[in-house]
Design an enzyme around this catalytic site. Sequence first.
Site, PDB file in Angstrom:
ATOM      1  N   TYR A 122      62.381  85.583  34.480  1.00 55.01           N
ATOM      2  CA  TYR A 122      61.882  86.341  33.267  1.00 55.01           C
ATOM      3  C   TYR A 122      61.363  87.650  33.548  1.00 55.01           C
ATOM      4  O   TYR A 122      60.795  88.466  32.461  1.00 55.01           O
ATOM      5  CB  TYR A 122      61.160  85.208  32.307  1.00 55.01           C
ATOM      6  CG  TYR A 122      62.016  84.300  31.644  1.00 55.01           C
ATOM      7  CD1 TYR A 122      62.717  84.570  30.683  1.00 55.01           C
ATOM      8  CD2 TYR A 122      62.216  83.012  32.241  1.00 55.01           C
ATOM      9  CE1 TYR A 122      63.552  83.689  30.046  1.00 55.01           C
ATOM     10  CE2 TYR A 122      62.945  82.111  31.708  1.00 55.01           C
ATOM     11  CZ  TYR A 122      63.720  82.452  30.524  1.00 55.01           C
ATOM     12  OH  TYR A 122      64.674  81.370  30.016  1.00 55.01           O
ATOM     13  N   PHE A 409      56.826  74.404  25.185  1.00 56.23           N
ATOM     14  CA  PHE A 409      57.808  74.577  23.920  1.00 56.23           C
ATOM     15  C   PHE A 409      59.010  74.884  24.696  1.00 56.23           C
ATOM     16  O   PHE A 409      59.140  75.359  25.817  1.00 56.23           O
ATOM     17  CB  PHE A 409      57.222  75.157  22.972  1.00 56.23           C
ATOM     18  CG  PHE A 409      56.884  76.553  23.523  1.00 56.23           C
ATOM     19  CD1 PHE A 409      57.552  77.749  23.631  1.00 56.23           C
ATOM     20  CD2 PHE A 409      55.106  76.741  23.852  1.00 56.23           C
ATOM     21  CE1 PHE A 409      56.959  78.925  23.962  1.00 56.23           C
ATOM     22  CE2 PHE A 409      54.745  77.931  24.258  1.00 56.23           C
ATOM     23  CZ  PHE A 409      55.592  79.097  24.560  1.00 56.23           C
TER      24      PHE A 409
HETATM   25  C1  LIG Z   1      62.348  79.520  27.913  1.00 64.31           C
HETATM   26  C2  LIG Z   1      63.430  78.720  28.315  1.00 64.31           C
HETATM   27  O1  LIG Z   1      64.082  78.012  27.548  1.00 64.31           O
HETATM   28  S1  LIG Z   1      63.614  78.263  29.978  1.00 64.31           S
HETATM   29  C3  LIG Z   1      65.306  77.581  30.095  1.00 64.31           C
HETATM   30  C4  LIG Z   1      66.381  78.596  30.901  1.00 64.31           C
HETATM   31  N1  LIG Z   1      67.377  78.023  30.900  1.00 64.31           N
HETATM   32  C5  LIG Z   1      68.148  77.043  31.696  1.00 64.31           C
HETATM   33  O2  LIG Z   1      67.486  77.155  32.809  1.00 64.31           O
HETATM   34  C6  LIG Z   1      69.341  76.473  31.857  1.00 64.31           C
HETATM   35  C7  LIG Z   1      70.295  76.839  32.661  1.00 64.31           C
HETATM   36  N2  LIG Z   1      70.740  78.032  32.886  1.00 64.31           N
HETATM   37  C8  LIG Z   1      71.045  79.086  31.951  1.00 64.31           C
HETATM   38  O3  LIG Z   1      71.457  78.712  30.888  1.00 64.31           O
HETATM   39  C9  LIG Z   1      71.445  80.342  32.229  1.00 64.31           C
HETATM   40  O4  LIG Z   1      71.843  80.395  33.869  1.00 64.31           O
HETATM   41  C10 LIG Z   1      70.274  81.170  32.207  1.00 64.31           C
HETATM   42  C11 LIG Z   1      69.775  81.194  30.740  1.00 64.31           C
HETATM   43  C12 LIG Z   1      69.034  81.034  33.062  1.00 64.31           C
HETATM   44  C13 LIG Z   1      70.707  82.862  32.282  1.00 64.31           C
HETATM   45  O5  LIG Z   1      71.759  83.054  31.402  1.00 64.31           O
HETATM   46  P1  LIG Z   1      72.553  84.217  31.863  1.00 64.31           P
HETATM   47  O6  LIG Z   1      73.367  84.840  30.662  1.00 64.31           O
HETATM   48  O7  LIG Z   1      73.516  83.834  32.935  1.00 64.31           O
HETATM   49  O8  LIG Z   1      71.762  85.589  32.483  1.00 64.31           O
HETATM   50  P2  LIG Z   1      72.202  86.942  32.019  1.00 64.31           P
HETATM   51  O9  LIG Z   1      73.541  87.198  32.481  1.00 64.31           O
HETATM   52  O10 LIG Z   1      71.687  87.814  31.068  1.00 64.31           O
HETATM   53  O11 LIG Z   1      71.051  87.523  33.559  1.00 64.31           O
HETATM   54  C14 LIG Z   1      70.170  88.463  33.657  1.00 64.31           C
HETATM   55  C15 LIG Z   1      69.786  88.603  35.032  1.00 64.31           C
HETATM   56  O12 LIG Z   1      68.934  87.787  35.255  1.00 64.31           O
HETATM   57  C16 LIG Z   1      69.537  87.158  36.542  1.00 64.31           C
HETATM   58  N3  LIG Z   1      69.312  85.751  36.425  1.00 64.31           N
HETATM   59  C17 LIG Z   1      69.855  85.036  35.323  1.00 64.31           C
HETATM   60  N4  LIG Z   1      69.417  83.716  35.723  1.00 64.31           N
HETATM   61  C18 LIG Z   1      68.842  83.623  36.864  1.00 64.31           C
HETATM   62  C19 LIG Z   1      68.004  82.722  37.714  1.00 64.31           C
HETATM   63  N5  LIG Z   1      68.307  81.332  37.295  1.00 64.31           N
HETATM   64  N6  LIG Z   1      67.402  82.940  38.875  1.00 64.31           N
HETATM   65  C20 LIG Z   1      67.621  84.165  39.081  1.00 64.31           C
HETATM   66  N7  LIG Z   1      67.997  85.177  38.335  1.00 64.31           N
HETATM   67  C21 LIG Z   1      68.617  84.977  37.306  1.00 64.31           C
HETATM   68  C22 LIG Z   1      70.939  87.571  36.606  1.00 64.31           C
HETATM   69  O13 LIG Z   1      71.188  87.815  37.974  1.00 64.31           O
HETATM   70  C23 LIG Z   1      70.818  88.958  35.936  1.00 64.31           C
HETATM   71  O14 LIG Z   1      70.198  89.753  36.989  1.00 64.31           O
HETATM   72  P3  LIG Z   1      71.001  91.359  37.084  1.00 64.31           P
HETATM   73  O15 LIG Z   1      70.819  91.880  35.821  1.00 64.31           O
HETATM   74  O16 LIG Z   1      70.246  92.011  38.332  1.00 64.31           O
HETATM   75  O17 LIG Z   1      72.440  90.943  37.432  1.00 64.31           O
END
Ligand SMILES: CC(=O)SCCNC(=O)CCNC(=O)[C@H](O)C(C)(C)COP(=O)(O)OP(=O)(O)OC[C@H]1O[C@@H](n2cnc3c(N)ncnc32)[C@H](O)[C@@H]1OP(=O)(O)O
Length: 409
Positions: A122, A409
Site C-alpha cells: 500500500y 477491519f
Molecule cells: C485492505 C485489505 O483488504 S488488505 C487485503 C489485500 N488482499 C489480499 O491480500 C488478497 C490476495 N491478493 C489480491 O487479491 C491481489 O493480489 C491484491 C489486491 C493484493 C493486488 O491486486 P492487483 O489488482 O493485482 O494489484 P494491481 O495490479 O493494481 O497492482 C498495483 C501495484 O501494486 C503491486 N502489488 C500488488 N500486489 C502486491 C503484493 N502483494 N506485494 C507487492 N506488490 C504488489 C503491483 O506489482 C503493482 O505494481 P506496479 O504498478 O509497479 O506494477
Amino acid sequence: MTTVEFRTLPKAHLDRALDLADIVFHETPEDEWRAAHREYLLRCDRIGAYDGDELVGMLGAYPLTLSVPGGELPCAGATFAAVAPTHRRRGILSGMLAELWRRCADHDRPLAALWASQAAIYGRFGCGPATHGCTVEIDTGRPLALRIAPADDLPLRLVAPEKAPGVVGPLHAAQRARRAGRVARDDYWWRTRVLPETDEDDDDLGPPRVVTIGAPPVGYAVYRTESGDDEPGAPGGVVHLVELEAETPGAAAALWQYLASIDLTSKVRAWGRPLDDPLLLLAADRDQVRVTQEFPALWLRLVDVAAALEARSWAAPCDLVLDLTDATLPANAGRRRLTAGPAGATLTPTDAAPDLALDVRELAACYLGGTELRHLVRAGLAAEHTPGAAAALDEALRTAYLPHTTDEF
Ligand SMILES: CC(=O)SCCNC(=O)CCNC(=O)[C@H](O)C(C)(C)COP(=O)(O)OP(=O)(O)OC[C@H]1O[C@@H](n2cnc3c(N)ncnc32)[C@H](O)[C@@H]1OP(=O)(O)O
C-alpha cells in the site's frame, strides 16, 4: 482483452462478492462467518471491478470516525480488497483505490485507513503506517513481579459481554480521545468486532471475558482463554488479551495481576499493545514480560492533505514549506506552506523554497504522531533542506500518547 469497469457492487451481488473473497483469502465457506461478513459488507460502501458481467475484484469501505490528535475525522476503512487470481497485476486494485479516493472526496472523508495483508502493497498508493503495535508475552508460571503495588481496594467484577459496551464503553471513549488512530465504536462494532462469541481466527479460544476494576470502573480487560494440556507437567493454558485500558497505574497493575494469576494458565499473550504500554516499565523483570513482535498496524492515507492537517491539533508552532509528492492524488502535490500551532493550522500553495521534501506516504506515517520525520530523513526517505526543519515538524506533531488501535477491519 476486455476493459475492466469499476462500479458500485449492489446488494444483489453480495454472494458473488463473498465467493470471490473465499477464493482470494483461501477460506472455506462457513455459514456463521458468511452471515457475519454479509452483514459487515452491507454496511460498507462497495466497489466492484467487472470484466464484462464477471465480478473480478472488490473493495469495501466501512464508514469510520477515526480519532486524530485533538479530535476525530470521517475516514473510509478500506477492507476486503480482493482481486481474482485470473486478473492479478492488471491494475485492478489500483483502479478500485482510485475510485475509493474519488468517493472519499464526494463524501468529505479526508482520510482512508486499512490493515494491510502485506506491508509491501500500500505504500505506492500513498499510505503510511500510522500506528504500531507489539505483542507482549508474560510468563505466568511464576508470580508476576511489578514495580508498583496493584490497587487492592478496588473490586474486580466479571461483566457479561452483552452488558460490556454499556459498562466499559465510556472508558474506551475516554482513552480513544487520548490515543489517535482509534475508531468510534457503536453497538454493532462492540458486538461483532470486539466481543463475538467465537474468535474468527482461532477455534481454540474460549468466549470473550470482560473484567472491570472499580465501581464505577476505572479500568477493564477483555480476554479469551485457551485451555492447556491435561498431562501432568504439561504447559498450562494461555490467556489471550484482547484489550486492557486503565485510568490509573494502580488499576492497570491490578488488571495485569488478575490476568497473570488465572488458574490453570501459564502465559498471558497480549497482541497489539501500544509501544508505550506502561506495563513495559511496570514489569520488574523484562525476562518475564517480553516483547516478542512489533508491527505496523493501521495504515493511513491522507486523501485530502490540507483538510487532514488543518483538522488536527498541534503541540508547538511551526512555519515550514513542504514540497509534497503524491503519485496517485496529484491535487495534494506541490509546494505548500504549513503554518501551525496551538491555535490551528493552514496549508497553502507557495513558490517559496522548500524546507522539507517528502511523499504523502511519509506524511501519513507521521500524521498521528506515531513516527518521527527526523528518523525518516535519516533513513533517506525524506529530504531536509533547512537544518532543523524535520525536528520542528516533529515537535509540532508530537502527541502525549502514541497513536494506537487494535480495531481491525
Ligand atoms: C485492505 C485489505 O483488504 S488488505 C487485503 C489485500 N488482499 C489480499 O491480500 C488478497 C490476495 N491478493 C489480491 O487479491 C491481489 O493480489 C491484491 C489486491 C493484493 C493486488 O491486486 P492487483 O489488482 O493485482 O494489484 P494491481 O495490479 O493494481 O497492482 C498495483 C501495484 O501494486 C503491486 N502489488 C500488488 N500486489 C502486491 C503484493 N502483494 N506485494 C507487492 N506488490 C504488489 C503491483 O506489482 C503493482 O505494481 P506496479 O504498478 O509497479 O506494477
